[in-house]
Design a protein around this motif. Sequence first.
Motif, PDB file in Angstrom:
ATOM      1  N   GLY A  87       0.814  -1.212   0.000  1.00  0.00           N
ATOM      2  CA  GLY A  87       0.000   0.000   0.000  1.00  0.00           C
ATOM      3  C   GLY A  87       0.847   1.261   0.000  1.00  0.00           C
ATOM      4  N   TRP A 122       2.129   1.695  -3.516  1.00  0.00           N
ATOM      5  CA  TRP A 122       0.985   2.134  -4.310  1.00  0.00           C
ATOM      6  C   TRP A 122       0.752   3.640  -4.143  1.00  0.00           C
ATOM      7  CZ3 TRP A 122      -2.069  -1.264  -7.190  1.00  0.00           C
ATOM      8  CH2 TRP A 122      -3.294  -0.796  -7.652  1.00  0.00           C
ATOM      9  N   SER A 123       0.739   4.067  -2.898  1.00  0.00           N
ATOM     10  CA  SER A 123       0.467   5.466  -2.596  1.00  0.00           C
ATOM     11  C   SER A 123       1.625   6.369  -3.021  1.00  0.00           C
ATOM     12  CB  SER A 123       0.212   5.592  -1.089  1.00  0.00           C
ATOM     13  OG  SER A 123       0.087   6.931  -0.709  1.00  0.00           O
ATOM     14  N   GLY A 135      -2.908   6.411  -5.907  1.00  0.00           N
ATOM     15  CA  GLY A 135      -4.106   6.528  -5.075  1.00  0.00           C
ATOM     16  C   GLY A 135      -3.732   6.338  -3.618  1.00  0.00           C
ATOM     17  N   ASN A 136      -4.723   6.398  -2.754  1.00  0.00           N
ATOM     18  CA  ASN A 136      -4.466   6.191  -1.337  1.00  0.00           C
ATOM     19  C   ASN A 136      -3.954   4.785  -1.087  1.00  0.00           C
ATOM     20  OD1 ASN A 136      -5.311   8.749  -0.644  1.00  0.00           O
ATOM     21  ND2 ASN A 136      -7.456   8.100  -0.444  1.00  0.00           N
ATOM     22  N   ALA A 137      -3.271   4.624   0.050  1.00  0.00           N
ATOM     23  CA  ALA A 137      -2.735   3.312   0.417  1.00  0.00           C
ATOM     24  C   ALA A 137      -3.876   2.428   0.915  1.00  0.00           C
ATOM     25  CB  ALA A 137      -1.653   3.473   1.480  1.00  0.00           C
ATOM     26  N   SER A 138      -4.797   2.178   0.010  1.00  0.00           N
ATOM     27  CA  SER A 138      -5.997   1.429   0.374  1.00  0.00           C
ATOM     28  C   SER A 138      -5.771  -0.058   0.209  1.00  0.00           C
ATOM     29  CB  SER A 138      -7.148   1.862  -0.538  1.00  0.00           C
ATOM     30  OG  SER A 138      -8.219   0.969  -0.406  1.00  0.00           O
TER      31      SER A 138
END
Lengths: 139, 139
Positions: B44, B47-48, B53-56
């Motif tokens: 995550g 990714w972030s 996008g957010n570290a979802s």
Amino acid sequence: MPTWAPARPASPASSFSGWKPAAAYHAAANLAASGVLAVLAEAGALWSAAGLGNASLQPLLPLTRGALDTAAARGLPGAVSGPVARGDTGVLARHLDAMHAAGLPDDLLRALALRQLALAETAGRLDAAQTSALRALLV
Amino acid sequence: MPTWAPARPASPASSFSGWKPAAAYHAAANLAASGVLAVLAEAGALWSAAGLGNASLQPLLPLTRGALDTAAARGLPGAVSGPVARGDTGVLARHLDAMHAAGLPDDLLRALALRQLALAETAGRLDAAQTSALRALLV
């Protein structure tokens, strides 16, 4: 393109020098899939080396699936459990000792524990003394 | 005692000097649960940091659950995918570059990749040249 792939953002993220989203999301996806399997292999190796039975996935998978369900409900910081999340340096030291006694390197356990420490800090679960004591064991 | 705990074996495993099965199975269980969550936190973060996008957890969890299902069906060596399992040093190097570009340490990715390498070797998926080239990138 797999369904989980994000839309290409309009501009580079300022925190990311050299815009390579393809490599970043492939690496993230590989961590989430095969990286997780690597952790289970390590857990199985410890299980087996400790004489607890074959390095079978069967006793471990329910623990992993349960942790994923908890994380989906609460988020990662609230879902982490174990000695790091509790600030219990004594138990963390025994986990490291168990790796050594089993003849396994401790690089993976340490790397994972450092990320658990960051999650526990994010959740506000540790005081400064606990954080310092855990970090001293890990780095 | 949790239901996954093994019966206490009658004698110490010869490979395990200093018989501490409680520490070993607690450490294995913690790897399988919170260790896995630590890997998802890293995925995550990548990714972030890459501006994706957010570290979802949402885009990552299906990948993890799919990998667990594959491992349950085929075993870990047959379930590992990605550049290490394919012997693709170029893509592995780009994954390491993506970590660096995102400002993340690469200790966890390296530790996981070494275990994936061992699994791929167990499955007979790599020749000696591929194994050497991957190892040279990782250690």
